[in-house]
Motif scaffolding. Structure first.
Motif, mmCIF file in Angstrom:
data_model
loop_
_atom_site.group_PDB
_atom_site.id
_atom_site.type_symbol
_atom_site.label_atom_id
_atom_site.label_comp_id
_atom_site.label_asym_id
_atom_site.label_seq_id
_atom_site.Cartn_x
_atom_site.Cartn_y
_atom_site.Cartn_z
ATOM 1 N N ARG A 27 37.441 36.499 37.662
ATOM 2 C CA ARG A 27 38.691 36.921 36.899
ATOM 3 C C ARG A 27 38.614 36.911 35.323
ATOM 4 O O ARG A 27 39.012 37.755 34.556
ATOM 5 C CB ARG A 27 40.054 36.202 37.233
ATOM 6 C CG ARG A 27 40.356 36.429 38.814
ATOM 7 C CD ARG A 27 40.895 37.771 39.007
ATOM 8 N NE ARG A 27 42.178 37.613 38.393
ATOM 9 C CZ ARG A 27 43.191 38.755 38.611
ATOM 10 N NH1 ARG A 27 42.684 39.810 38.905
ATOM 11 N NH2 ARG A 27 44.130 38.766 37.902
ATOM 12 N N TRP A 30 36.475 39.649 34.252
ATOM 13 C CA TRP A 30 37.014 40.734 34.436
ATOM 14 C C TRP A 30 38.198 40.873 33.320
ATOM 15 O O TRP A 30 38.156 41.960 32.560
ATOM 16 C CB TRP A 30 37.877 40.953 35.978
ATOM 17 C CG TRP A 30 38.971 42.133 35.916
ATOM 18 C CD1 TRP A 30 38.599 43.287 36.150
ATOM 19 C CD2 TRP A 30 40.498 41.915 35.814
ATOM 20 N NE1 TRP A 30 39.954 43.854 36.219
ATOM 21 C CE2 TRP A 30 40.772 43.107 35.807
ATOM 22 C CE3 TRP A 30 41.202 40.643 35.359
ATOM 23 C CZ2 TRP A 30 42.345 43.405 35.651
ATOM 24 C CZ3 TRP A 30 42.427 40.920 35.338
ATOM 25 C CH2 TRP A 30 43.062 42.367 35.424
ATOM 26 N N LYS A 31 38.982 39.954 33.033
ATOM 27 C CA LYS A 31 39.925 39.985 32.148
ATOM 28 C C LYS A 31 39.065 40.408 30.559
ATOM 29 O O LYS A 31 39.890 41.128 29.827
ATOM 30 C CB LYS A 31 40.823 38.750 31.997
ATOM 31 C CG LYS A 31 41.825 38.804 30.941
ATOM 32 C CD LYS A 31 42.856 39.876 31.132
ATOM 33 C CE LYS A 31 43.795 39.435 32.258
ATOM 34 N NZ LYS A 31 44.744 38.375 31.928
ATOM 35 N N SER A 183 45.546 42.869 21.330
ATOM 36 C CA SER A 183 45.543 42.319 22.565
ATOM 37 C C SER A 183 45.717 40.943 22.618
ATOM 38 O O SER A 183 45.822 39.934 23.429
ATOM 39 C CB SER A 183 44.229 42.493 23.147
ATOM 40 O OG SER A 183 43.120 41.920 22.446
ATOM 41 N N ASN A 188 45.003 35.159 28.745
ATOM 42 C CA ASN A 188 43.634 35.063 29.478
ATOM 43 C C ASN A 188 43.270 33.812 29.793
ATOM 44 O O ASN A 188 42.742 33.094 28.952
ATOM 45 C CB ASN A 188 42.411 35.814 28.657
ATOM 46 C CG ASN A 188 41.239 35.823 29.433
ATOM 47 O OD1 ASN A 188 41.025 35.554 30.532
ATOM 48 N ND2 ASN A 188 40.064 36.429 28.854
ATOM 49 N N HIS A 190 42.349 32.200 32.564
ATOM 50 C CA HIS A 190 41.278 31.998 33.813
ATOM 51 C C HIS A 190 40.412 30.820 33.543
ATOM 52 O O HIS A 190 39.980 30.099 34.449
ATOM 53 C CB HIS A 190 40.728 33.199 34.115
ATOM 54 C CG HIS A 190 41.746 34.439 34.470
ATOM 55 N ND1 HIS A 190 42.540 34.233 35.609
ATOM 56 C CD2 HIS A 190 42.155 35.456 33.856
ATOM 57 C CE1 HIS A 190 43.224 35.323 35.587
ATOM 58 N NE2 HIS A 190 43.024 36.005 34.558
#
Length: 220
Positions: A27, A30-31, A183, A188, A190
């Motif tokens: 993850r 992916w993030k 952003s 984030n 994870h």
């Protein structure tokens, strides 16, 4: 045989926790890719505002528009790290074609005595955005002071299209500081979750070894 059950329990628990940690690492990758894509999209060359932008497909689309600021609008209470409480200034931009667009010009600190909205001809460069800031705890607006950027409601109140340009640059400039889309506010976490799961796996291993040691002592 006396070690079989704790061994199975330990192996199964560790396997589950390690798999959860590994999933969080996937993850994380992916993030990271998603944030890189968003950053690339935000900073791309600006284009004209689409005639009928889509809130999903055109989110963060870099745009540039010329027009005349309305000179009035709505202040939205917000907070910025290391700055404190601010007012975001949302007003209208009327283009030469007659379109009326919502523009988030940026912010002034709440302690500022200047509550005026700029007016006149400008060129705005920024990003289309439909922020999700409204929930069941959002207070109702108090006149021209709002507590969230609710694009459909702002558009209805100011007689504009239901789209918002968050300014990155306004020429000529003003005393309002742009607060562009980025952003940075997208979490984030994870890696922290992965570390937690792997840490729990080590704790589970330690507990399993301790249990087997206790069983050995009792049967010695």
């Amino acid at each position: 045989m006396r070690y079989l059950f704790p061994a199975i329990l330990g192996i199964c628990g560790i396997a589950i926790l390690v798999s959860l940690g590994t999933w969080q690492l996937r993850r994380l990758a992916w993030k990271g890719a998603m944030l890189a894509d968003i950053d690339a999209r935000i900073t791309a060359a600006p284009v004209a505002v689409p005639a009928a932008p889509d809130p999903e497909a055109d989110r963060f689309l870099p745009v540039q528009a010329e027009g005349t600021l309305g000179g009035q609008g709505i202040m939205v209470l917000a907070s910025i790290k290391q700055v404190g409480a601010v007012h975001r200034f949302v007003t209208t931009l009327t283009t030469p074609e007659g379109r009326v667009l919502l523009v988030d010009l940026g912010y002034r600190k709440v302690i500022s005595a200047d509550a005026s909205f700029p007016q006149g001809a400008v060129t705005v460069t920024g990003n289309l955005h439909w922020p999700d800031e409204v929930d069941g705890f959002t207070p109702d607006p108090e006149g021209a002071l709002w507590f969230a950027r609710d694009v459909p409601a702002l558009a209805e109140a100011l007689g504009a299209e239901p789209l918002l340009i968050v300014a990155r640059e306004v020429r000529p400039g003003s005393t309002i500081t742009p607060l562009p889309v980025s952003s940075v506010g997208i979490p984030n976490d994870h890696l922290g979750y992965a570390v937690t799961w792997f840490g729990l796996a080590l704790v589970w291993l330690g507990m399993t070894l301790f249990l087997m040691w206790r069983i050995k002592r009792r049967t010695a």
